[in-house]
Structures are given as C-alpha cells and as structure tokens.
Write an enzyme that holds these catalytic residues in place. Sequence first.
Site, PDB file in Angstrom:
ATOM      1  N   LYS A 169       0.800  -1.222   0.000  1.00 13.86           N
ATOM      2  CA  LYS A 169       0.000   0.000   0.000  1.00 13.86           C
ATOM      3  C   LYS A 169       0.838   1.281   0.000  1.00 13.86           C
ATOM      4  O   LYS A 169       0.375   2.330  -0.464  1.00 13.86           O
ATOM      5  CB  LYS A 169      -0.952   0.007   1.189  1.00 13.86           C
ATOM      6  CG  LYS A 169      -2.104  -0.976   1.082  1.00 13.86           C
ATOM      7  CD  LYS A 169      -3.130  -0.518   0.059  1.00 13.86           C
ATOM      8  CE  LYS A 169      -4.388  -1.363   0.120  1.00 13.86           C
ATOM      9  NZ  LYS A 169      -5.424  -0.879  -0.828  1.00 13.86           N
ATOM     10  N   SER A 207       0.713 -10.044  -0.635  1.00 11.38           N
ATOM     11  CA  SER A 207       0.490  -8.596  -0.641  1.00 11.38           C
ATOM     12  C   SER A 207       0.717  -7.909   0.692  1.00 11.38           C
ATOM     13  O   SER A 207       0.925  -6.702   0.729  1.00 11.38           O
ATOM     14  CB  SER A 207      -0.929  -8.287  -1.137  1.00 11.38           C
ATOM     15  OG  SER A 207      -1.884  -8.907  -0.304  1.00 11.38           O
TER      16      SER A 207
END
Length: 410
Positions: free
Chosen positions: A61, A311
């Site tokens: 992110k 992720s």
Amino acid sequence: MSFGTSVSCPPVTLDDVRGARKMLSGVARMTAMESSRHLSQLSGTPVHLKCENLQRTGSFKLRGAYVRIAGLLPEQRAAGVVAASAGNHAQGVALASSLLGVRATVFMPKGAPLPKVSATQDYGAEVRLHGQVVDETLWAAQRYAAETGAVFIHPFDHADVIAGQGTVGLEILEQCPEVRTIVVGIGGGGLAAGIAVAVKSLRPDVRIVGVQAAGSAAYPPSLAAGRPVAIENPVTMADGIRVGRPGDVPFRIVEELVDEVRTVGEDELAAALLLCMERAKLVVEPAGAISVAALLGERERLAGPVVAVLSGGNVDPVLLQRVLRHGMAAQGRYLAVRLRLRDRPGALATLLGVLSAVDANVLDVSHVRTDPRIGLSEAEVELHLETKGPAHCAEVGQALRESGYTVIDG
C-alpha cells in the site's frame, strides 16, 4: 465495504507506472522474490513468492499512497490529506505523508486492532476512531475532507494509486523474466490493475489470475454484468480484501487485462497462511496469503513459472492465533472434541491415558460438572488435541468410542 469512486481519473499507462517507479526510488523497497519448493511440488511447476509482506509498513500500500500524495499540488499538500482504513492503507498513507511533510488524518474503526492503530500513529498520522465498520469510517473521512479541504486518498480507485501499485509488476518481470502466470489477490482491484497494466504492456503472453475470497467476491458478478456491482455484507477473515464493490478505475483495467478471477474459501485461506509460516517462514496476513490459497486444492493447474504475490503481512496476533488453529483443523492437525464420562476419581486420568495411547497431544482441557444438562454422576469434558491428519483424527474418535465414551461433538 463500498467506497466512493473517482471516474474522472485518466486511464493508467506503462509510462505512468514507470514514472511511479522513479518517484518511489529510495522510498519503497524492491521486495524479495523467494522460490517455494513445496508449492512447486504441489503445483507441478516452479512457484515463486513476491514478498510484499516485507515492504515498508508491511504491505504494498505504501507504493500507491506515496505516488498519489506526491502528485498533489502545493496548495493541496498544505490542506493535508485524509484516509479511512482498518490497517494497511492507513499505514501506507501515514508513512507517505510523513516522508513528504504532509499532515495526515486517518479514520479507523473503533474495533481496529491495536497494533495497526499504534503503527499508524507511529508513522506520524493523527488517528481518529469512528464507527464500528469501515463503511462508517469512510463516510466520516469524506465528511472531514468536505469540511476541511483535506484531500481524500482513496485506497484503490485512483490512477496514481494504481500506477504506484503497478511497480510490483515491473519488479516481477525483472526478478523472474521467465514468468508465465502471476497470481494476485483482489479487493477493490488497485494492485491487480496496476500489475496488469505493467505486465501486459511488456509481456502480453503472461497470464494474470486474480483471486477473491468467496464470501467477499464482488468481481465475478461485476464482470458478468460489465460494470461494478456491489454485494451486501461481504464476509471473510481476509479483511485487507473485504471490499463490497470494485473501484470504477481498476474495474475497467481488470475487465480488459486480467485473464481470470478465481475464488477461494476460508479453509483454503487458513491453510495457505499456515503453509506460508511453516514452509516459507513468512508471516503473511490472510489477504496476503490468498494467492497461495489459489494454488492449493484440485484446481486447474497454472502454466509456470508462477509468481504468487504476498500482498501484506500486517496480521493481528489475536486473528493469527485463530486462523492458525482453523488452518490446523482444516488439515486434520487440530481436533476439538466434547464427551461425557463418569464423574469419579481417576476418570480424567483414564481418558488422558486413552488419548496418550493413540499419540494425541492434549493442548487444553475444560472440565464441566455443574451444567443442568449433565447428570449428577457425570461430567462433561472438552479437549483440544493436536493430531497428525484426518486419518489420525478418525483413529482418535474410534479409540474414544471403543473405550466407552460418548462423543457429543467432534
């Protein structure tokens, strides 16, 4: 959750992703790519893990948040930024803002895990706890933006965010130039869209497979309808991808460039997280392990080499404990059983002897005598056992029944 959209954003191009990579130089790490012998054996083809769980802030992110905030005009930076998130996006915005000297306010649900709240504050953001679910937190953040002029930083529905996430794709092509399939989790779609833009522009032959949790899969119905469709009450342990509606901008890209979207169940998610810890020695959150979950089970095999994107690794310790126990149960390595026995001296010791004889490791024992459902001469025992697989679980159950115990629940 259902986020507001940014339909005015332009399409994302390879040049955008390359520009984002220059912007991220010295900010985001080029995360490691690790080969997985175990997954390679299961899949029948080489499998590599792209470890964004080792990125700064613990997830990919930071990439998109930094590119988005760095692209703001001076007057926009002066007004500050605001975001809503239960975890990874919050930390990415907090660190990016700190590095760029921009004031950040992050709204988080009141029930957000304390480690994530503390990390967001440590990265320099002001945290405001509001609402019980992220939808309520989101609207609070958007109201704050309207009232103060702060710029709302969307977690996935903006071209700059997608370009930043796309830098993962450029790294994959450099680290594994022979790659034939990339597997990546999908929530709102920003990461999958960014990777697809970067990879398909340079290697259109590479297959991109997106993965969603079955209880939170908004993309399959949206792709069938040809437009983003909201689903009600998305449910999954993978909170990082628990999104009820695809973003408008990433949806258009996913629709055009992602070859397939698969779904996985909660048992597969738990098993994948356990596998990452045991076999790869990597701490991964459920959303981060979903790409690995897509490689488990009796699915159509993917052309290899395969790169699975991990992720994120920001898992709450309390959730981790629950998920690991669930994963062990799904693999037949953890068994919870309730049974009744005669309430007399030595009865529990006799029961434990039966379990010892079949090599079941007792982790926890709960002994109940006062429940009105239990007879005066009975006691109820709940045991949590460590076992060796489904066959061993069956052996334990058979040994208990043959010893005369009434198994209530197993």
